[in-house]
Design a protein around this motif. Structure first.
Motif, PDB file in Angstrom:
ATOM      1  N   THR A 460     -26.252 -24.592 -10.809  1.00  0.00           N
ATOM      2  CA  THR A 460     -27.097 -25.795 -10.871  1.00  0.00           C
ATOM      3  C   THR A 460     -26.832 -26.709  -9.683  1.00  0.00           C
ATOM      4  OG1 THR A 460     -25.459 -26.972 -12.219  1.00  0.00           O
ATOM      5  CG2 THR A 460     -27.174 -25.746 -13.389  1.00  0.00           C
ATOM      6  N   ASN A 461     -27.774 -27.605  -9.451  1.00  0.00           N
ATOM      7  CA  ASN A 461     -27.645 -28.620  -8.415  1.00  0.00           C
ATOM      8  C   ASN A 461     -28.311 -29.888  -8.941  1.00  0.00           C
ATOM      9  OD1 ASN A 461     -28.144 -30.328  -6.093  1.00  0.00           O
ATOM     10  ND2 ASN A 461     -27.742 -28.540  -4.800  1.00  0.00           N
ATOM     11  N   THR A 462     -27.592 -31.000  -8.887  1.00  0.00           N
ATOM     12  CA  THR A 462     -28.115 -32.245  -9.467  1.00  0.00           C
ATOM     13  C   THR A 462     -29.365 -32.735  -8.746  1.00  0.00           C
ATOM     14  OG1 THR A 462     -26.555 -33.483  -8.077  1.00  0.00           O
ATOM     15  CG2 THR A 462     -25.886 -33.019 -10.348  1.00  0.00           C
ATOM     16  N   ASN A 463     -29.597 -32.267  -7.519  1.00  0.00           N
ATOM     17  CA  ASN A 463     -30.791 -32.683  -6.779  1.00  0.00           C
ATOM     18  C   ASN A 463     -32.030 -31.863  -7.152  1.00  0.00           C
ATOM     19  OD1 ASN A 463     -29.393 -34.644  -5.277  1.00  0.00           O
ATOM     20  ND2 ASN A 463     -28.685 -33.100  -3.806  1.00  0.00           N
ATOM     21  N   GLN A 464     -31.834 -30.780  -7.909  1.00  0.00           N
ATOM     22  CA  GLN A 464     -32.957 -29.930  -8.295  1.00  0.00           C
ATOM     23  C   GLN A 464     -33.805 -30.602  -9.366  1.00  0.00           C
ATOM     24  OE1 GLN A 464     -35.077 -27.787  -7.510  1.00  0.00           O
ATOM     25  NE2 GLN A 464     -34.256 -25.754  -7.985  1.00  0.00           N
ATOM     26  N   LYS A 465     -35.133 -30.427  -9.271  1.00  0.00           N
ATOM     27  CA  LYS A 465     -36.054 -30.975 -10.269  1.00  0.00           C
ATOM     28  C   LYS A 465     -37.091 -29.911 -10.619  1.00  0.00           C
ATOM     29  CE  LYS A 465     -35.762 -35.821  -8.767  1.00  0.00           C
ATOM     30  NZ  LYS A 465     -36.516 -36.982  -8.207  1.00  0.00           N
ATOM     31  N   PRO A 466     -37.573 -29.903 -11.862  1.00  0.00           N
ATOM     32  CA  PRO A 466     -38.604 -28.926 -12.250  1.00  0.00           C
ATOM     33  C   PRO A 466     -39.875 -29.112 -11.419  1.00  0.00           C
ATOM     34  CG  PRO A 466     -37.674 -30.006 -14.176  1.00  0.00           C
ATOM     35  CD  PRO A 466     -37.180 -30.765 -12.984  1.00  0.00           C
ATOM     36  N   LYS A 467     -40.565 -28.006 -11.151  1.00  0.00           N
ATOM     37  CA  LYS A 467     -41.817 -28.041 -10.400  1.00  0.00           C
ATOM     38  C   LYS A 467     -42.900 -27.325 -11.191  1.00  0.00           C
ATOM     39  CE  LYS A 467     -39.316 -28.052  -6.002  1.00  0.00           C
ATOM     40  NZ  LYS A 467     -37.993 -28.196  -6.678  1.00  0.00           N
ATOM     41  N   LEU A 468     -44.138 -27.670 -10.896  1.00  0.00           N
ATOM     42  CA  LEU A 468     -45.274 -27.122 -11.640  1.00  0.00           C
ATOM     43  C   LEU A 468     -45.301 -25.597 -11.586  1.00  0.00           C
ATOM     44  CD1 LEU A 468     -47.750 -28.030 -13.280  1.00  0.00           C
ATOM     45  CD2 LEU A 468     -49.077 -27.962 -11.163  1.00  0.00           C
ATOM     46  N   GLU A 469     -44.943 -25.010 -10.414  1.00  0.00           N
ATOM     47  CA  GLU A 469     -45.007 -23.550 -10.291  1.00  0.00           C
ATOM     48  C   GLU A 469     -43.979 -22.838 -11.165  1.00  0.00           C
ATOM     49  OE1 GLU A 469     -43.022 -25.135  -6.422  1.00  0.00           O
ATOM     50  OE2 GLU A 469     -44.670 -25.691  -7.757  1.00  0.00           O
ATOM     51  N   TRP A 470     -42.987 -23.561 -11.690  1.00  0.00           N
ATOM     52  CA  TRP A 470     -42.014 -22.943 -12.594  1.00  0.00           C
ATOM     53  C   TRP A 470     -42.687 -22.375 -13.846  1.00  0.00           C
ATOM     54  CZ3 TRP A 470     -36.727 -25.964 -12.939  1.00  0.00           C
ATOM     55  CH2 TRP A 470     -36.170 -26.059 -11.649  1.00  0.00           C
ATOM     56  N   LEU A 471     -43.803 -22.971 -14.230  1.00  0.00           N
ATOM     57  CA  LEU A 471     -44.501 -22.526 -15.440  1.00  0.00           C
ATOM     58  C   LEU A 471     -44.958 -21.071 -15.313  1.00  0.00           C
ATOM     59  CD1 LEU A 471     -46.625 -25.699 -16.222  1.00  0.00           C
ATOM     60  CD2 LEU A 471     -44.675 -24.860 -17.531  1.00  0.00           C
ATOM     61  N   SER A 472     -45.211 -20.620 -14.081  1.00  0.00           N
ATOM     62  CA  SER A 472     -45.645 -19.240 -13.876  1.00  0.00           C
ATOM     63  C   SER A 472     -44.460 -18.284 -13.739  1.00  0.00           C
ATOM     64  CB  SER A 472     -46.529 -19.148 -12.621  1.00  0.00           C
ATOM     65  OG  SER A 472     -45.793 -19.510 -11.466  1.00  0.00           O
ATOM     66  N   ILE A 473     -43.248 -18.830 -13.629  1.00  0.00           N
ATOM     67  CA  ILE A 473     -42.044 -17.993 -13.478  1.00  0.00           C
ATOM     68  C   ILE A 473     -41.463 -17.624 -14.839  1.00  0.00           C
ATOM     69  CG2 ILE A 473     -39.668 -17.954 -12.587  1.00  0.00           C
ATOM     70  CD1 ILE A 473     -40.610 -19.776 -10.320  1.00  0.00           C
ATOM     71  N   VAL A 474     -41.440 -18.595 -15.768  1.00  0.00           N
ATOM     72  CA  VAL A 474     -40.817 -18.343 -17.074  1.00  0.00           C
ATOM     73  C   VAL A 474     -41.738 -17.520 -17.962  1.00  0.00           C
ATOM     74  CG1 VAL A 474     -39.386 -20.406 -16.964  1.00  0.00           C
ATOM     75  CG2 VAL A 474     -41.643 -20.550 -18.005  1.00  0.00           C
TER      76      VAL A 474
END
Length: 732
Positions: A460-474
């Motif tokens: 993990t990285n505290t600077n990471q944030k969810p992005k809209l394209e993640w919906l197509s990955i999961v």
């Protein structure tokens, strides 16, 4: 006896009643008496109810009951519920009476069956808009699912001569895409195959009979191949001291048809038409050892295909299925599938839950309960109908993969799930900050698919944030819901931050932030959605100082502007030539403690008029703006600038009139504009300044600018407009 029941039907009822009483395990005398009474009461008192296909309901209920007992392990409460429901006797009782006479479990099952059948009343097939409610009803009680599967199998057996082909097709389609996968998920493989074959028979008649005829024509050759494989294997197993029996099983017509379509070949191109099943007679403590011993015997004799090994011994499927599947190169150099399992495992594979209930201490209900809870969670999260169908079908059809944490905790996912799915399963925060993982100590990106046996450590990285394209990955509905929630929360935070930033920069220039002016800024800059406007500022695509400059420009031009000329890209637009403007009049308002004669203007954000409850707000320039007490900005002004809020009230009506905008929406009926304008024109004390209506897809929305003397006049006008046919809402 009711003459409408045929002699043949009566004979079948007697035969099935006798059979039912003999197959229910552990049937008590009281329950036996109850079942006899239900059948007798139905035949002697009730008119013979028939379903939409003409089947006698009590006969259908007996058939379904026998099937439910023999194939899915239904017990007394379930059988009584089915018979009561199909006899319709339950309608003669209140819920309290059913509970008192037959017990709480029977009441619970009948309520579940009633909810499901309500969905079938108008249409014999469940359409997508009812799918949501159907799954919720299923998810309430496992027995309701089991009864409905048995019900559908029985129905599919009986509708072969039904004349309405459209209805028969819909029922068959539903059996294929809903009930067969359900049976598969619950381990009812025999019923699953029957549903699939019958569906194919009714939906693709020619394909079904083509395969059936060719299977019959090749039966002798196939039997000979099976025998040539089994004979030497059986001898080697005997030499190893194993107790067993072997049988060859021809694959179902439906599965062969699916292979033909997938491989794009004719029947003759399908080589694995059958599977060999080795069933061992083993004590519980030696089951796995004997299975692997048999595996060793077979693979010593025939070359195995390592890519086709399926080990459901070490980690059984969610529905409790346990078996070892291997594919070997058999006689005549043809691939042969071999399934190795014990008697107990085979019973479970054939009869699913029914077998679990027969074997004490087999803990599989937990996995099934988890699956039902997942369905319930997905539906209750508010996802739309098609999303629910997609998630449901995915959970039914996909194979499962099993992965481990570094500590050895085991997690189960559908095939195709990714690192990101794993991260969100651990915790939503871990998912939101996931940047990758170590799989078996090897660094991989978070879109990497999981494989059974992987050991996964999330990075993990505290600077990471969810992005809209993640919906197509999961791939899991759980991860998808968490990502949507995080994106929504992030958007809300961005909007709040940017609003505060703009307000602060305006305040530095001694300017108040007014929502209606900011709305004009958003439109002038070409944004159709306010959220996109704030997002671009947050992402650095739009410079805040440019927004401030635009805000000041629009505010200054609005101060000196003439009444706006409304234009509509589509629809109706009208502007009165007559100009009118409310003037500040010291005789009309009292501000502060009985103080008159102070200059004021009426705020454009809420357009107050005589009769409204109001308050004054001291602007930076020293003037006073009058707002309605329910102004959208009132709460914010009082919270942040309470020291600049002053009391104000109307001291007299004066000669002023007020230009008030009204928002109006409705259905685009013929003559709607004329009906609206006619009402306004009939009001002698109201002037229509402008009307701008835009129509799209049979709906309209628009703005009316009317000039009135007080709020009483305006309220009466709004009431009359709301009564116009087609008008849905009218708001200031």
């Amino acid at each position: 006896m009711n003459s409408q029941i045929t002699t043949d039907e009566l004979n079948k009822i007697d035969e099935l009643r006798t059979k039912l009483l003999s197959v229910i395990p552990g049937l008590t005398e009281n329950s036996k008496k109850t079942i006899e009474e239900i059948v007798s009461d139905t035949l002697s008192v009730e008119k013979p109810a028939r379903d939409r296909f003409g089947n006698l309901s009590i006969l259908f209920g007996l058939q379904t009951s026998v099937l439910s007992v023999e194939e899915v392990g239904l017990r007394e409460d379930g059988v009584i519920s089915v018979l009561l429901y199909f006899s319709t006797l339950y309608k003669n009782y209140t819920e309290e009476e059913i509970k008192a006479k037959y017990g709480e479990h029977v009441l619970h099952i009948i309520n579940g069956l009633t909810r499901v059948q309500e969905l079938y009343k108008k249409n014999p097939s469940i359409e997508s808009e009812n799918f949501h409610q159907l799954l919720l009803s299923f998810a309430e009680d496992m027995r309701v699912i089991l009864i409905m599967i048995a019900d559908r199998v029985n129905l599919m057996r009986l509708i072969k001569d039904y004349e309405n082909n459209d209805v028969k097709r819909k029922v068959s389609e539903e059996a294929a895409y809903l009930y067969a996968p359900l049976a598969h998920k619950l381990g009812l493989y025999k019923l699953k195959s029957e549903l699939e074959d019958l569906s194919l028979k009714y939906l693709e008649h020619d394909a079904y009979y083509m395969i059936k005829d060719k299977l019959n024509a090749t039966k002798k050759t196939r039997d000979a191949t099976i025998e040539s494989f089994i004979t030497p294997v059986a001898k080697r197993l005997e030499d190893a001291g194993l107790k067993f029996h072997i049988k060859g099983r021809t694959k179902s017509i439906h599965s062969i048809w699916q292979k033909m379509k997938k491989q794009r070949c004719e029947f003759e191109g399908i080589y694995d038409l059958f599977a060999i099943r080795i069933i061992l007679d083993s004590p519980p403590d030696k089951e796995k050892m004997h299975c692997w011993q048999a595996y060793s015997v077979v693979t010593d004799m025939y070359q195995p295909n390592p890519k086709r090994l399926r080990d459901w011994l070490s980690v059984p499927k969610t529905n409790g299925y346990e078996s070892l599947h291997i594919t070997v190169l058999g006689p005549e150099k043809k691939w042969v599938e071999v399934q190795i399992r014990t008697e107990r495992m085979d019973e479970i594979a054939e009869h699913g839950l029914a077998a679990h209930w027969r074997y004490k201490g087999i803990k599989t209900e937990n996995g099934l309960d988890e699956w039902l809870n997942n369905i319930r969670s997905t539906l209750e999260a508010g996802s739309n109908n098609m999303q629910a169908i997609d998630h449901f079908k995915m959970d039914l059809y996909e194979d499962e993969v099993f992965v481990f944490t570094p500590k050895g905790d085991l997690y189960k996912f559908p095939k195709g799930a990714t690192i990101l799915d794993f991260a969100y399963r651990i915790h939503s925060r871990v998912g939101n900050q996931c940047v990758g993982a170590k799989i078996n100590n090897r660094l991989v990106p978070f879109r990497t698919e999981l494989n059974s046996g992987d050991q996964v450590e999330i990075i993990t990285n505290t600077n990471q944030k969810p992005k809209l394209e993640w919906l197509s990955i999961v791939k899991t509905s759980h991860a998808r819901a968490k990502i949507r929630l995080s994106l929504k929360e992030a958007k809300t935070k961005d909007v709040d931050y940017i609003k505060e930033l703009l307000a602060r920069r305006l305040k530095n220039r001694k300017i108040d932030l007014e929502e209606h002016i900011m709305s004009l800024v958003v439109k002038k800059l070409g944004y159709k959605e306010v959220s996109l406007f704030y997002k671009d500022i947050a992402d650095g695509q739009l410079e805040p100082n440019d927004v401030i400059d635009k805000y000041i420009s629009i505010r200054d031009s609005e101060t000196n502007e003439q009444p706006a000329q409304h234009k509509s890209a589509e629809g109706f637009s009208f502007n009165a030539s007559e100009q009118a403007k409310a003037q500040g009049n010291s005789d009309v308002l009292t501000i502060g403690k009985q103080v008159k004669g102070i200059d004021y203007t009426l705020a454009k954000c809420c357009n107050p008029l005589y009769g409204d409850k109001i308050f004054g707000f001291v602007t930076v320039s020293g003037g006073i703006k009058i707002h309605r007490a329910d102004c959208p900005n009132a709460a914010e002004m009082r919270r942040r600038f309470g020291y600049r809020v002053v009391e104000a009230k109307w001291s007299g009506k004066g000669n002023n009139s007020y230009s008030i905008p009204l928002r109006i929406t409705g259905t685009d009926d013929m003559g709607i504009v004329n009906n609206i304008t006619n009402i306004i024109q009939k009001e002698g004390n109201i002037l229509l300044r402008s009307i701008n209506i835009d129509s799209h897809d049979g709906l309209f929305r628009g703005t009316l600018q009317v000039q009135v003397d007080d709020n009483h006049t305006l309220d009466n006008l709004i009431k009359k407009l709301k009564n116009v046919k087609g008008v849905k809402s009218v708001d200031r």
